[in-house]
Design an enzyme around this catalytic site. Structure first.
Site, PDB file in Angstrom:
ATOM      1  N   GLY A  71     -18.870  34.932  -3.224  1.00  0.00           N
ATOM      2  CA  GLY A  71     -18.531  33.817  -4.101  1.00  0.00           C
ATOM      3  C   GLY A  71     -18.920  32.475  -3.525  1.00  0.00           C
ATOM      4  O   GLY A  71     -18.627  31.435  -4.113  1.00  0.00           O
ATOM      5  N   ALA A  96     -21.451  35.937  -7.767  1.00  0.00           N
ATOM      6  CA  ALA A  96     -21.073  35.158  -8.939  1.00  0.00           C
ATOM      7  C   ALA A  96     -20.777  33.741  -8.485  1.00  0.00           C
ATOM      8  O   ALA A  96     -20.192  33.529  -7.419  1.00  0.00           O
ATOM      9  CB  ALA A  96     -19.857  35.756  -9.639  1.00  0.00           C
ATOM     10  N   HIS A 131     -14.289  18.825  -9.439  1.00  0.00           N
ATOM     11  CA  HIS A 131     -13.706  19.698  -8.430  1.00  0.00           C
ATOM     12  C   HIS A 131     -12.965  18.881  -7.377  1.00  0.00           C
ATOM     13  O   HIS A 131     -13.102  17.660  -7.310  1.00  0.00           O
ATOM     14  CB  HIS A 131     -14.785  20.550  -7.749  1.00  0.00           C
ATOM     15  N   LYS A 135     -14.915  20.404  -1.915  1.00  0.00           N
ATOM     16  CA  LYS A 135     -16.073  21.179  -2.360  1.00  0.00           C
ATOM     17  C   LYS A 135     -17.342  20.525  -1.840  1.00  0.00           C
ATOM     18  O   LYS A 135     -17.593  19.342  -2.066  1.00  0.00           O
ATOM     19  CB  LYS A 135     -16.104  21.277  -3.887  1.00  0.00           C
ATOM     20  N   GLY A 141     -21.766  25.582  -8.408  1.00  0.00           N
ATOM     21  CA  GLY A 141     -22.517  26.777  -8.813  1.00  0.00           C
ATOM     22  C   GLY A 141     -22.208  27.168 -10.241  1.00  0.00           C
ATOM     23  O   GLY A 141     -23.085  27.643 -10.979  1.00  0.00           O
ATOM     24  N   THR A 142     -20.959  26.956 -10.657  1.00  0.00           N
ATOM     25  CA  THR A 142     -20.576  27.263 -12.033  1.00  0.00           C
ATOM     26  C   THR A 142     -21.336  26.389 -13.017  1.00  0.00           C
ATOM     27  O   THR A 142     -21.829  26.862 -14.050  1.00  0.00           O
ATOM     28  CB  THR A 142     -19.058  27.056 -12.215  1.00  0.00           C
TER      29      THR A 142
END
Length: 233
Positions: A71, A96, A131, A135, A141-142
């Site tokens: 992740g 993901a 975020h 981070k 990445g999302t």
């Protein structure tokens, strides 16, 4: 199930809580100072480490026949190498950008909306992601996955942070204390806006999805995504 955690920050600790609550065992907590790793005790590994460490962690797990759930974002220049190694070693690997079950439904909703909007040229799409300040990568990445879903289904050719040219999706990335993750897609015209949004309330959803993926991958071989895990077609 014996789980190894690569990365033992806030996400690693949350994954540990979820895994223990689902009757799994944490057999290793591997962080930047770890010097010796016993792969023989692992049924599966979950990586939420650092961008600079992710590919090496994936590589080591595949070399030792340990399925790995990754992740970590910000390392995707090596993604094709990870896929090739997984096939070479007949291993099992899931990456993901976001393991939240709700976000993965949101990915599908985003792609479906993009297909509906592709011929409505009066609308211009934009994205915003928010975020927590810890981070490291921006955009998230999302957000990149969401942008790729739009690009695949429309005439847009790429994305950029903030200022963009013709055919590019603008992404605004904000960092605010204690925000687990908010992603908004907006289609704007002169007469109205169409907006879809996902707001995470805690990291628990990300951790649960990663553990569910780890449970699912046992006994499988290949490179998979959360679409496979959740049977989203």
């Amino acid at each position: 199930m014996n789980i190894a955690l690569f990365g033992y920050g806030k996400m690693g600790k949350m994954i540990e809580q979820i895994a223990l609550g689902r009757n799994h065992t944490i057999v290793a907590k591997i962080d930047i100072d770890t010097t010796e790793i016993d792969f023989s005790r692992m049924d599966v590994a979950i990586d939420f480490s650092q961008p600079s460490a992710a590919f090496e962690n994936i590589q080591q797990c595949l070399e030792h026949k340990v399925p790995i759930i990754c992740g970590t974002t910000g390392w995707l220049k090596d993604f094709d190498n990870a896929v090739a190694l997984c096939k070479e070693k007949n291993g099992a690997f899931i990456y993901a950008s976001n393991y939240s079950l709700g976000v993965n439904v949101f990915f599908e909703l985003n792609a479906y909306l993009a297909k509906m909007m592709q011929n409505l040229n009066q609308y211009r799409v934009s994205m915003e992601e928010i975020h927590h300040t810890q981070k490291l990568d921006a955009p998230s990445g999302t957000a990149i996955t969401l942008a790729e879903g739009i690009i695949k289904n429309t005439g847009y050719q790429g994305w950029k942070l903030d200022t963009v040219g013709e055919g590019e999706i603008p992404i605004v990335a904000k960092r605010i204390d204690d925000v687990p993750g908010t992603h908004t897609i907006t289609y704007t015209s002169k007469v109205d806006d169409i907006e879809i949004k996902h707001t995470a309330h805690s990291r628990e959803g990300f951790a649960l999805g990663a553990v569910v993926a780890a449970e699912w991958i046992i006994g499988k071989k290949g490179v998979f995504t959360m679409k496979d895990v959740l049977n989203l077609g």
